[in-house]
Design a protein around this motif. Structure first.
Motif, PDB file in Angstrom:
ATOM      1  N   PHE A   1       0.861  -1.191   0.000  1.00  0.00           N
ATOM      2  CA  PHE A   1       0.000   0.000   0.000  1.00  0.00           C
ATOM      3  C   PHE A   1       0.887   1.227   0.000  1.00  0.00           C
ATOM      4  O   PHE A   1       1.642   1.452   0.938  1.00  0.00           O
ATOM      5  N   ASN A   2       0.765   2.007  -1.056  1.00  0.00           N
ATOM      6  CA  ASN A   2       1.626   3.177  -1.210  1.00  0.00           C
ATOM      7  C   ASN A   2       0.896   4.456  -0.783  1.00  0.00           C
ATOM      8  O   ASN A   2      -0.301   4.440  -0.515  1.00  0.00           O
ATOM      9  N   LYS A   3       1.634   5.532  -0.747  1.00  0.00           N
ATOM     10  CA  LYS A   3       1.127   6.876  -0.425  1.00  0.00           C
ATOM     11  C   LYS A   3       0.609   6.982   1.008  1.00  0.00           C
ATOM     12  O   LYS A   3      -0.370   7.687   1.270  1.00  0.00           O
TER      13      LYS A   3
ATOM     14  N   THR B   1       5.414  -2.022 -14.897  1.00  0.00           N
ATOM     15  CA  THR B   1       4.243  -2.474 -15.637  1.00  0.00           C
ATOM     16  C   THR B   1       3.285  -1.298 -15.729  1.00  0.00           C
ATOM     17  O   THR B   1       3.117  -0.587 -14.750  1.00  0.00           O
ATOM     18  N   PRO B   2       2.662  -1.110 -16.870  1.00  0.00           N
ATOM     19  CA  PRO B   2       1.626  -0.072 -16.904  1.00  0.00           C
ATOM     20  C   PRO B   2       0.414  -0.522 -16.096  1.00  0.00           C
ATOM     21  O   PRO B   2       0.158  -1.716 -15.967  1.00  0.00           O
ATOM     22  N   GLY B   3      -0.315   0.420 -15.537  1.00  0.00           N
ATOM     23  CA  GLY B   3      -1.458   0.062 -14.689  1.00  0.00           C
ATOM     24  C   GLY B   3      -2.619  -0.498 -15.484  1.00  0.00           C
ATOM     25  O   GLY B   3      -2.712  -0.318 -16.683  1.00  0.00           O
TER      26      GLY B   3
ATOM     27  N   GLY C   1      -1.013  -3.577 -10.615  1.00  0.00           N
ATOM     28  CA  GLY C   1      -1.908  -2.674  -9.896  1.00  0.00           C
ATOM     29  C   GLY C   1      -2.452  -1.594 -10.795  1.00  0.00           C
ATOM     30  O   GLY C   1      -2.017  -1.459 -11.937  1.00  0.00           O
ATOM     31  N   PRO C   2      -3.429  -0.836 -10.283  1.00  0.00           N
ATOM     32  CA  PRO C   2      -4.061   0.172 -11.119  1.00  0.00           C
ATOM     33  C   PRO C   2      -3.123   1.320 -11.473  1.00  0.00           C
ATOM     34  O   PRO C   2      -2.043   1.459 -10.899  1.00  0.00           O
ATOM     35  N   SER C   3      -3.562   2.131 -12.390  1.00  0.00           N
ATOM     36  CA  SER C   3      -2.787   3.283 -12.815  1.00  0.00           C
ATOM     37  C   SER C   3      -2.776   4.345 -11.714  1.00  0.00           C
ATOM     38  O   SER C   3      -3.773   4.543 -11.029  1.00  0.00           O
ATOM     39  N   GLY C   4      -1.644   4.991 -11.546  1.00  0.00           N
ATOM     40  CA  GLY C   4      -1.579   6.126 -10.635  1.00  0.00           C
ATOM     41  C   GLY C   4      -1.310   5.801  -9.178  1.00  0.00           C
ATOM     42  O   GLY C   4      -1.254   6.692  -8.328  1.00  0.00           O
ATOM     43  N   VAL C   5      -1.127   4.512  -8.848  1.00  0.00           N
ATOM     44  CA  VAL C   5      -0.879   4.151  -7.447  1.00  0.00           C
ATOM     45  C   VAL C   5       0.586   4.362  -7.051  1.00  0.00           C
ATOM     46  O   VAL C   5       0.925   4.317  -5.868  1.00  0.00           O
ATOM     47  N   GLY C   6       1.443   4.538  -8.044  1.00  0.00           N
ATOM     48  CA  GLY C   6       2.843   4.837  -7.733  1.00  0.00           C
ATOM     49  C   GLY C   6       3.822   3.700  -7.983  1.00  0.00           C
ATOM     50  O   GLY C   6       4.889   3.649  -7.377  1.00  0.00           O
ATOM     51  N   LYS C   7       3.488   2.819  -8.911  1.00  0.00           N
ATOM     52  CA  LYS C   7       4.388   1.691  -9.208  1.00  0.00           C
ATOM     53  C   LYS C   7       5.745   2.191  -9.693  1.00  0.00           C
ATOM     54  O   LYS C   7       6.795   1.774  -9.184  1.00  0.00           O
ATOM     55  N   SER C   8       5.715   3.086 -10.684  1.00  0.00           N
ATOM     56  CA  SER C   8       6.984   3.597 -11.218  1.00  0.00           C
ATOM     57  C   SER C   8       7.748   4.368 -10.152  1.00  0.00           C
ATOM     58  O   SER C   8       8.979   4.299 -10.079  1.00  0.00           O
ATOM     59  N   SER C   9       7.017   5.092  -9.306  1.00  0.00           N
ATOM     60  CA  SER C   9       7.671   5.858  -8.236  1.00  0.00           C
ATOM     61  C   SER C   9       8.359   4.931  -7.238  1.00  0.00           C
ATOM     62  O   SER C   9       9.464   5.217  -6.770  1.00  0.00           O
TER      63      SER C   9
END
Ligand SMILES: Nc1nc2c(ncn2[C@@H]2O[C@H](COP(=O)(O)OP(=O)(O)OP(=O)(O)O)[C@@H](O)[C@H]2O)c(=O)[nH]1
Ligand SMILES: [Mg+2]
Ligand SMILES: [Zn+2]
Length: 287
Positions: A112-114, A218-220, A167-175
């Motif tokens: 769980f990010n953020k 991976t893209p979301g 995971g979904p887009s915008g959750v911060g995978k790349s970050s």
């Protein structure tokens, strides 16, 4: 012969990391294996160094698993990233993903990010979900890619493995990938917007960190349907906590059967209601 790992796979390009040399070579498959085997990121290969840049691939080792999206072989761990907010948590998507990766033979790690965004009440809510998933038998790691909280714990969990994000887009995978590896990803490396605005995978790259740990971005995606991968009756085998119970009927679907210990466990609070309801929803028998 030397052993390498395919870490770059794009069109005609094959990047091979040689463990012994600690160096990336351009992989050229021998003719005899081109016909037989496709080569993917995550493939372990054997071959010989031809010159300072080139590695002749003689054989591809048998894969322990293969993930389609992104196409990566031999995935040890899938880091499934969600957030409690921005975007809102979708437990149905998480439970679908857990079922699918369990089925494909890659160990899921829930992240769980953020968490830097959470107030006290939201932290309690996060703790509630954490207890649910730990209880079900999963690793659950709260992190913040921005403050760095939890990143070392995550690092420990994926050390020495091939991991990919989901995971979904915008959750911060790349970050998170940047926080783990120190590599700045300007744009998603493996997806490109086409003219129609759709995301298409053009190649896969695994990033190396901590000596022998590899991780792929991976893209979301916003939905995954477990029933695309397996039969309805199989889904129950991939809800870890259900496997602790032996119902009266061995083929119990945990829906309406008498003597169903899973349903009983839900009533007693041993199995989370949320998880059970998502199970019913996946197999299409929610009320
Ligand atoms: N507050 C906060 N924001 C974050 C954190 N991690 C990422 N973000 C922000 O969330 C947004 C999305 O981050 P990305 O890393 O691009 O998310 P992603 O999951 O890779 O998204 P896709 O590539 O579209 O699937 C960016 O604006 C980041 O700055 C975090 O830990 N805390
Ligand atoms: Mg990304
Ligand atoms: Zn049952």
């Amino acid at each position: 012969m030397k052993k390498g790992l395919v870490i770059d796979r794009e069109a005609q390009m094959i990047g091979v990391y040689l463990f012994e040399d600690k160096k990336v070579y351009r992989g050229i498959p021998r003719k005899k294996i081109i016909k037989k085997t496709k080569i993917y990121a995550g493939d372990y290969v054997l071959g010989n160094v031809i010159d300072s840049e080139t590695f002749a691939i003689e054989s591809v080792e048998e894969r322990k698993n293969f993930l389609v999206r992104p196409p990566v072989a031999n995935v040890d761990k899938v880091i499934i990233v969600f957030t409690l907010k921005k975007p809102d948590f979708d437990s149905f998507l998480l439970d679908n993903l857990l079922v699918v990766y369990e089925y494909l033979g890659a160990e899921p790690v829930i992240v769980f990010n953020k968490i830097d965004l959470l107030n006290d009440d939201e932290r309690k809510e996060l703790k509630r979900w954490k207890d649910i998933y730990i209880n079900a038998g999963y690793d659950f790691i709260p992190v913040s890619a921005i403050t760095g909280e939890g990143i070392d714990t995550l690092k420990e969990h994926i050390k020495g493995n091939i991991s990919v994000f989901a995971g979904p887009s915008g959750v911060g995978k790349s970050s998170i990938l940047s926080a783990l590896t120190g590599i700045e990803l300007k744009v998603s490396q493996i997806s490109e917007k086409t003219e129609r605005g759709r995301h298409t995978t053009t190649g896969v790259r695994l990033y190396r960190f901590n000596e022998n740990s590899f991780i792929g971005d991976t893209p979301g995606f916003s939905s995954v349907d477990a029933l695309y991968f397996m039969e309805k009756r199989e889904v129950k085998n991939y809800f870890r906590e259900f496997l602790r119970y032996r119902c009266r009927f061995s083929n119990c679907t945990h829906t309406d059967e008498p003597g169903c210990l899973v349903k009983e466990a839900v009533k007693k609070g041993e199995i989370s209601k949320e998880r059970y309801e998502n199970y019913l929803k996946i197999i299409g028998s929610s009320k």
